[in-house]
Structure formats: structure tokens, C-alpha cells
Design an enzyme around this catalytic site. Structure first.
Site, mmCIF file in Angstrom:
data_model
loop_
_atom_site.group_PDB
_atom_site.id
_atom_site.type_symbol
_atom_site.label_atom_id
_atom_site.label_comp_id
_atom_site.label_asym_id
_atom_site.label_seq_id
_atom_site.Cartn_x
_atom_site.Cartn_y
_atom_site.Cartn_z
ATOM 1 N N GLN A 70 2.482 5.118 12.508
ATOM 2 C CA GLN A 70 1.693 4.576 11.401
ATOM 3 C C GLN A 70 0.199 4.675 11.696
ATOM 4 O O GLN A 70 -0.255 4.368 12.797
ATOM 5 C CB GLN A 70 2.109 3.106 11.156
ATOM 6 C CG GLN A 70 1.479 2.464 9.948
ATOM 7 C CD GLN A 70 1.891 3.103 8.618
ATOM 8 O OE1 GLN A 70 2.987 3.622 8.476
ATOM 9 N NE2 GLN A 70 0.999 3.076 7.645
ATOM 10 N N LYS A 98 8.990 0.380 4.583
ATOM 11 C CA LYS A 98 9.695 1.612 4.948
ATOM 12 C C LYS A 98 11.047 1.262 5.556
ATOM 13 O O LYS A 98 12.061 1.890 5.270
ATOM 14 C CB LYS A 98 8.846 2.434 5.936
ATOM 15 C CG LYS A 98 7.629 3.081 5.291
ATOM 16 C CD LYS A 98 6.666 3.711 6.291
ATOM 17 C CE LYS A 98 5.433 4.269 5.564
ATOM 18 N NZ LYS A 98 4.389 4.809 6.460
ATOM 19 N N ASP A 146 6.133 12.987 8.522
ATOM 20 C CA ASP A 146 4.854 12.744 7.850
ATOM 21 C C ASP A 146 4.133 14.052 7.530
ATOM 22 O O ASP A 146 3.152 14.043 6.781
ATOM 23 C CB ASP A 146 3.937 11.914 8.764
ATOM 24 C CG ASP A 146 3.911 10.437 8.404
ATOM 25 O OD1 ASP A 146 4.049 10.119 7.211
ATOM 26 O OD2 ASP A 146 3.740 9.615 9.320
HETATM 27 N N1 GUN Z 1 -1.183 5.362 6.820
HETATM 28 C C1 GUN Z 1 -1.459 5.477 5.496
HETATM 29 N N2 GUN Z 1 -0.616 6.354 4.910
HETATM 30 C C2 GUN Z 1 0.220 6.800 5.879
HETATM 31 C C3 GUN Z 1 1.307 7.720 5.889
HETATM 32 O O1 GUN Z 1 1.687 8.338 4.883
HETATM 33 N N3 GUN Z 1 1.915 7.887 7.091
HETATM 34 C C4 GUN Z 1 1.508 7.259 8.219
HETATM 35 N N4 GUN Z 1 2.155 7.510 9.357
HETATM 36 N N5 GUN Z 1 0.501 6.401 8.254
HETATM 37 C C5 GUN Z 1 -0.139 6.173 7.077
#
Ligand code: GUN
Length: 299
Positions: free
Chosen positions: A98, A54, A121
């Protein structure tokens, strides 16, 4: 006939190019840029890899990003106060925490603390509720990426039977909520299957579009799909492989070798849905920043 491959890497690259161009045109002349804060707790190797991807993607398109790493024993209160500070920090227009978080931290409480205007998110209940109601909101990145893949491949969804395997808050529920809306890239009939569903194969074989998001390596086999099906594989599972350099390899929730020989379209793992999740995170961050700075992205 082998399936046509839905190339998420290529489409995500196109989206990143569009975002980069928008930042150069709409933000930089005003001496501002979108900013993303990524919070990561503990040292889960998969989470470290995701957050690092990311971050690289942010750098490529010109989004300012900072990663805030905390040990797994950080208290819930400490984490909440970190997020509250980020809520008030004008450098960051998007905040992501995350997942997974350690068990002593209540994910639902954390989702509530993030400012809904920075919730790139789409996990805050306000955004989740708006999504279900069909109102404008931040759409969770993986479901948003799936819609974009279907749209850019001109795969019809209106009136189609979509079967979603999995009912998670990150993928299963929001993709179902998106696809039942009365809108051009949705308007589907949606069935959600989960761990208590009997005879999953009967549902999956009747799917025009099958979305597998259950986190079970190679769960979907060729006898569970029909020809003409569009298969979207959301799974990213590490399985041991002594012959691989890293001693593991990534497989999806779909047995790719056999299913790809039968269906019409399929997403590979890696290189399918995964890169789209990151592209949509950047898109959501761009939107959050455009609202903060009152920038019209379509001007
Ligand atoms: N863990 C797995 N997929 C995601 C996501 O799309 N966002 C976040 N913050 N954590 C994740």
C-alpha cells in the site's frame, strides 16, 4: 439537466459477483483459491481504511487474503526481504504494497522487487512498459476501473478528446497510456495537464471526457467544463467538517454540486471510482491465480 450518475458501487458489485462466480466454478472444484498478500507500513489512517476494504472484498468473493502490518521504522532491506518471501509463497498470487510508504523507503526499489507475475497493482516497470507498448499486462487498478466504468456505460472513447488532470504513476500516466491505444475501448486523443500547465481551463473545457486525478479538493469548477462532458473524479480528499461524526468528510477533485448540474455524466465521491479500484484488484488477483494454476477463465 442534471448529470447522469456513474454508479461505481453498483458496477463494482456486479464485477465482484462475476469474480465470486468464477472462483466457485473455476477454482474451488480444484481445491484451490486465489490469494492476495497486502503489505502495509505505518499507520496512515487512509491506508488502513483502504486495506481493510480490500480485505473485506477478498473475503466476499472468496480470495484468500493476509494483511502484513509493519511499523513505519521498518528498514528498506527488511521490507524487501518480506516481499521476496511473498514472491516465493505459493498461497499468494498477488502482492500489493500500500502506498504511500514512509520517506526513507524508496518506492521505486520496492516496485522492482515484486515478482511481475504477482504485481496486481501493475507498478513494476515491466508491467508499466508493457502497458505503454499495448501488450498484455497487469493494468493498475484505478485506471483499469475507469476504463471498465466507461465501457459498462457504453461511453464512446474512440476519437474523443480526453483531458487528464494529473500525471501520477498510479493514475495519470497509465490512464493516458490506456486511452491512446488503438483498441475499441480507447483510441482517444489524450491531453495530460499538470502543475506546470498554463490555462488548465482552456484544456478542460475542450474535453469530451475529463479525468481529474490531482488530489486537490474541489479543484474542477463548473466554469471549467462544458455541457456534454463526462467527468471522472478520481480524487478522495479528506476535508475537515466539525458537523460530521468523524469530523471530516470526503470530497473529490471536482466541485460536485455545481459540476453535476452542468455535465452529462459524473462519478460521485464516494461511490464512483473508489469501489472500482478494489474490484479491479480482485480481477487482477483472479487473473494472476488463473495463470499460476493454468486455469482458463473463459472456458
Ligand atoms: N495508494 C493509493 N492508491 C493505491 C493503489 O491503487 N495501490 C496501492 N498499492 N497503493 C495505493
Amino acid at each position: 439537466m442534471p448529470a447522469k450518475i456513474i454508479d461505481g458501487k453498483k458496477i463494482s458489485d456486479q464485477i465482484k459477483t462475476e469474480i465470486k462466480a468464477s472462483i466457485e466454478k473455476d477454482f474451488l472444484p480444484k481445491n484451490v483459491r486465489p490469494g492476495l498478500a497486502a503489505v502495509i507500513v505505518g499507520d496512515d489512517p487512509a491506508s488502513q481504511v483502504y486495506v481493510s476494504s480490500k480485505r473485506k472484498a477478498c473475503e466476499y468473493v472468496g480470495v484468500h487474503s493476509d494483511v502484513f502490518n509493519f511499523p513505519s521504522d521498518i528498514s528498506e532491506m527488511e521490507l524487501i526481504s518480506v516481499i521476496e518471501k511473498l514472491n516465493h509463497d505459493d498461497k499468494f498470487h498477488g502482492i500489493l504494497v500500500q502506498q504511500p510508504l514512509p520517506p526513507h523507503i524508496d518506492q521505486k526499489r520496492i516496485n522492482l522487487v515484486i515478482d511481475p507475475n504477482k504485481d496486481v497493482d501493475g507498478f513494476h516497470p515491466i508491467n508499466f512498459g508493457k502497458l505503454l507498448a499495448g501488450d498484455e499486462c497487469f493494468v493498475p487498478c484505478t485506471p483499469a476501473g475507469i476504463i471498465e466504468l466507461l465501457k459498462r456505460h457504453k461511453i464512446e472513447t474512440v476519437g474523443k478528446h480526453v483531458v487528464v488532470l494529473g500525471r501520477s504513476n498510479i493514475v495519470g500516466k497509465p490512464i493516458a497510456a490506456l486511452l491512446i491505444q488503438k483498441s475499441p475501448n480507447a483510441n482517444s486523443t489524450v491531453t495530460i495537464c499538470h502543475s506546470a500547465t498554463k490555462n488548465i481551463g482552456e484544456f478542460s473545457r475542450s474535453a469530451d471526457i475529463l479525468i481529474a486525478a490531482i488530489g486537490q479538493p474541489e479543484f474542477v469548477t463548473a466554469n471549467m467544463v462544458s455541457e456534454n462532458c463526462v467527468v471522472i473524479d478520481v480524487g478522495i480528499n479528506r476535508i475537515e467538517d466539525p458537523s460530521a461524526e468523524k469530523k471530516y468528510r470526503l470530497v473529490g477533485d471536482v466541485k460536485y454540486d455545481e459540476v453535476s448540474k452542468k455535465v452529462e455524466f459524473i462519478t460521485p465521491v464516494p461511490g464512483g471510482v473508489g469501489p472500482m479500484t478494489i474490484a479491479m484488484l480482485l480481477k487482477n488477483t483472479l487473473i494472476a491465480a488463473s495463470k499460476f494454476y493454468n486455469i482458463n477463465l473463459n472456458a
